[in-house]
Design a protein around this motif. Structure first.
Motif, mmCIF file in Angstrom:
data_model
loop_
_atom_site.group_PDB
_atom_site.id
_atom_site.type_symbol
_atom_site.label_atom_id
_atom_site.label_comp_id
_atom_site.label_asym_id
_atom_site.label_seq_id
_atom_site.Cartn_x
_atom_site.Cartn_y
_atom_site.Cartn_z
ATOM 1 N N SER A 17 1.026 -1.181 -0.010
ATOM 2 C CA SER A 17 0.016 0.133 -0.138
ATOM 3 C C SER A 17 0.959 1.167 0.098
ATOM 4 O O SER A 17 1.998 1.259 0.359
ATOM 5 N N THR A 19 0.345 5.763 0.162
ATOM 6 C CA THR A 19 -0.751 6.923 0.438
ATOM 7 C C THR A 19 0.138 8.071 -0.346
ATOM 8 O O THR A 19 1.112 8.480 0.101
ATOM 9 N N TYR A 80 -5.647 13.512 -0.609
ATOM 10 C CA TYR A 80 -4.771 12.027 -0.539
ATOM 11 C C TYR A 80 -5.214 10.882 -1.572
ATOM 12 O O TYR A 80 -6.453 11.266 -2.023
ATOM 13 N N GLN A 82 -4.975 6.999 -1.198
ATOM 14 C CA GLN A 82 -4.731 5.783 -0.530
ATOM 15 C C GLN A 82 -4.761 4.728 -1.530
ATOM 16 O O GLN A 82 -5.825 4.309 -2.447
ATOM 17 N N ASN A 84 -4.198 0.618 -2.541
ATOM 18 C CA ASN A 84 -3.955 -0.865 -1.859
ATOM 19 C C ASN A 84 -3.740 -1.691 -2.639
ATOM 20 O O ASN A 84 -4.188 -1.575 -3.787
#
Length: 125
Positions: A17, A19, A80, A82, A84
């Motif tokens: 992951s 960010t 942001y 994110q 994954n």
């Protein structure tokens, strides 16, 4: 005028992951919609996700498939992304963009007025 600076890119392994952050200058952050785009080597820049002034989000669902989440923190003038379950095909330069225009399609590059310089994301297999 809005200036955008991306950060958080890097080299990761498949399945990891990451960010990304995009900081915006100026006092008009709460009145701009924000988007993330990406450009892989030899390919056109493509839309990833966007968030409106009010926090509504939109994604390229085929591209993201539930793996990415866009969010914004108006107190920090930051948006942001994110990410994954990263895949090698997610390798690209990721760009942050902003627009003050209303009722524009946020999935189109031409809707945006301001762009950051990008941050490299490399996903190894």
């Amino acid at each position: 005028q809005v200036q955008l600076v991306e950060s958080g890119g890097g080299l990761v392994q498949a399945g990891d992951s990451l960010t990304l952050s995009c900081g915006a200058s100026g006092r008009t952050f709460t009145s701009v919609a924000m988007g993330w785009f990406r450009q892989a080597p030899g390919k056109d820049r493509e839309f990833v996700a966007a968030v409106t002034e009010s926090g509504a989000t939109t994604y390229d669902l085929d591209l993201v498939k539930g793996r990415f989440t866009i969010s914004r923190d108006n107190a920090k003038n930051t948006v942001y992304l994110q990410m994954n379950s990263l895949k090698p095909e997610d390798t690209a330069v990721y760009y942050c963009a902003a627009t003050r225009r209303y009722s524009v399609p946020l999935g189109r590059e031409t809707s945006y007025e301001y762009w950051g310089r990008g941050t490299q994301v490399t996903v190894s297999s």
